[in-house]
Motif scaffolding. Structure first.
Motif, PDB file in Angstrom:
ATOM      1  N   LYS A  38       0.736  -0.629  -0.241  1.00  0.00           N
ATOM      2  CA  LYS A  38       0.056  -0.306   0.298  1.00  0.00           C
ATOM      3  C   LYS A  38       0.983   1.104  -0.080  1.00  0.00           C
ATOM      4  O   LYS A  38       0.398   2.200  -0.966  1.00  0.00           O
ATOM      5  CB  LYS A  38      -1.271  -0.111   1.528  1.00  0.00           C
ATOM      6  N   LEU A  39       1.767   1.202   0.435  1.00  0.00           N
ATOM      7  CA  LEU A  39       2.951   1.808   0.972  1.00  0.00           C
ATOM      8  C   LEU A  39       3.613   2.593  -0.297  1.00  0.00           C
ATOM      9  O   LEU A  39       3.809   3.438  -0.504  1.00  0.00           O
ATOM     10  CB  LEU A  39       3.939   2.267   2.236  1.00  0.00           C
ATOM     11  N   ASN A  40       4.092   1.500  -1.339  1.00  0.00           N
ATOM     12  CA  ASN A  40       4.172   1.903  -2.312  1.00  0.00           C
ATOM     13  C   ASN A  40       3.933   2.570  -3.267  1.00  0.00           C
ATOM     14  O   ASN A  40       4.518   3.258  -3.980  1.00  0.00           O
ATOM     15  CB  ASN A  40       4.780   0.110  -3.111  1.00  0.00           C
ATOM     16  N   LYS A  41       2.332   1.794  -3.502  1.00  0.00           N
ATOM     17  CA  LYS A  41       1.812   2.051  -4.598  1.00  0.00           C
ATOM     18  C   LYS A  41       1.640   4.209  -4.247  1.00  0.00           C
ATOM     19  O   LYS A  41       1.562   5.146  -5.053  1.00  0.00           O
ATOM     20  CB  LYS A  41       0.110   2.019  -4.367  1.00  0.00           C
ATOM     21  N   LYS A  42       1.563   4.590  -2.828  1.00  0.00           N
ATOM     22  CA  LYS A  42       1.373   5.694  -2.435  1.00  0.00           C
ATOM     23  C   LYS A  42       3.179   6.890  -3.013  1.00  0.00           C
ATOM     24  O   LYS A  42       2.167   8.036  -3.232  1.00  0.00           O
ATOM     25  CB  LYS A  42       1.079   5.922  -0.906  1.00  0.00           C
ATOM     26  N   ILE A  43       4.016   5.840  -2.900  1.00  0.00           N
ATOM     27  CA  ILE A  43       5.044   6.583  -3.031  1.00  0.00           C
ATOM     28  C   ILE A  43       5.317   7.512  -4.251  1.00  0.00           C
ATOM     29  O   ILE A  43       5.166   8.558  -4.905  1.00  0.00           O
ATOM     30  CB  ILE A  43       6.195   6.004  -2.621  1.00  0.00           C
TER      31      ILE A  43
ATOM     32  N   ARG B 142       6.941   8.740   3.304  1.00  0.00           N
ATOM     33  CA  ARG B 142       6.570   8.003   3.012  1.00  0.00           C
ATOM     34  C   ARG B 142       7.823   6.669   2.940  1.00  0.00           C
ATOM     35  O   ARG B 142       7.912   5.600   3.459  1.00  0.00           O
ATOM     36  CB  ARG B 142       5.457   7.398   1.930  1.00  0.00           C
ATOM     37  N   LYS B 143       8.988   7.004   2.046  1.00  0.00           N
ATOM     38  CA  LYS B 143      10.015   6.484   1.848  1.00  0.00           C
ATOM     39  C   LYS B 143      10.193   5.777   2.992  1.00  0.00           C
ATOM     40  O   LYS B 143      11.154   4.998   3.974  1.00  0.00           O
ATOM     41  CB  LYS B 143      10.559   6.324   1.080  1.00  0.00           C
ATOM     42  N   LEU B 144      10.484   6.962   4.373  1.00  0.00           N
ATOM     43  CA  LEU B 144      11.575   6.663   5.654  1.00  0.00           C
ATOM     44  C   LEU B 144      10.473   5.334   6.894  1.00  0.00           C
ATOM     45  O   LEU B 144      10.767   4.714   7.170  1.00  0.00           O
ATOM     46  CB  LEU B 144      11.035   8.046   6.688  1.00  0.00           C
ATOM     47  N   LYS B 145       8.866   5.778   6.661  1.00  0.00           N
ATOM     48  CA  LYS B 145       8.290   4.475   6.839  1.00  0.00           C
ATOM     49  C   LYS B 145       8.323   3.147   6.501  1.00  0.00           C
ATOM     50  O   LYS B 145       8.228   2.560   6.762  1.00  0.00           O
ATOM     51  CB  LYS B 145       6.771   5.273   6.949  1.00  0.00           C
ATOM     52  N   LEU B 146       8.273   3.493   5.074  1.00  0.00           N
ATOM     53  CA  LEU B 146       8.346   2.279   4.354  1.00  0.00           C
ATOM     54  C   LEU B 146       9.984   1.661   4.632  1.00  0.00           C
ATOM     55  O   LEU B 146       9.510   0.089   4.889  1.00  0.00           O
ATOM     56  CB  LEU B 146       8.573   2.051   2.371  1.00  0.00           C
ATOM     57  N   ASN B 147      10.540   1.793   5.365  1.00  0.00           N
ATOM     58  CA  ASN B 147      12.255   1.442   4.959  1.00  0.00           C
ATOM     59  C   ASN B 147      12.002   0.331   7.096  1.00  0.00           C
ATOM     60  O   ASN B 147      12.450  -0.386   7.218  1.00  0.00           O
ATOM     61  CB  ASN B 147      12.946   2.580   5.835  1.00  0.00           C
TER      62      ASN B 147
END
Length: 53
Positions: free
Chosen positions: A17-22, A37-42
């Protein structure tokens, strides 16, 4: 408040979901949103790796 159990499938779903948002933020030139969002993704990926090991 009850903490939701962080299992593999839950984390993978969140990551997708986060990848799509990024990607959406990047295509709309919203670098700030993409950066956060990349921070959160990591953080999510680290947690997933921790579960896997």
């Amino acid at each position: 408040m009850v903490m939701k159990k962080m299992d593999k499938s839950f984390l993978k779903k969140k990551i997708n979901k986060l990848n799509k948002k990024i990607h959406r933020a990047e295509s709309q030139n919203e670098e700030n949103k993409a950066w956060w969002r990349k921070l959160k993704l990591n953080k999510l990926k680290e947690r997933l790796n921790h579960i896997n090991s």
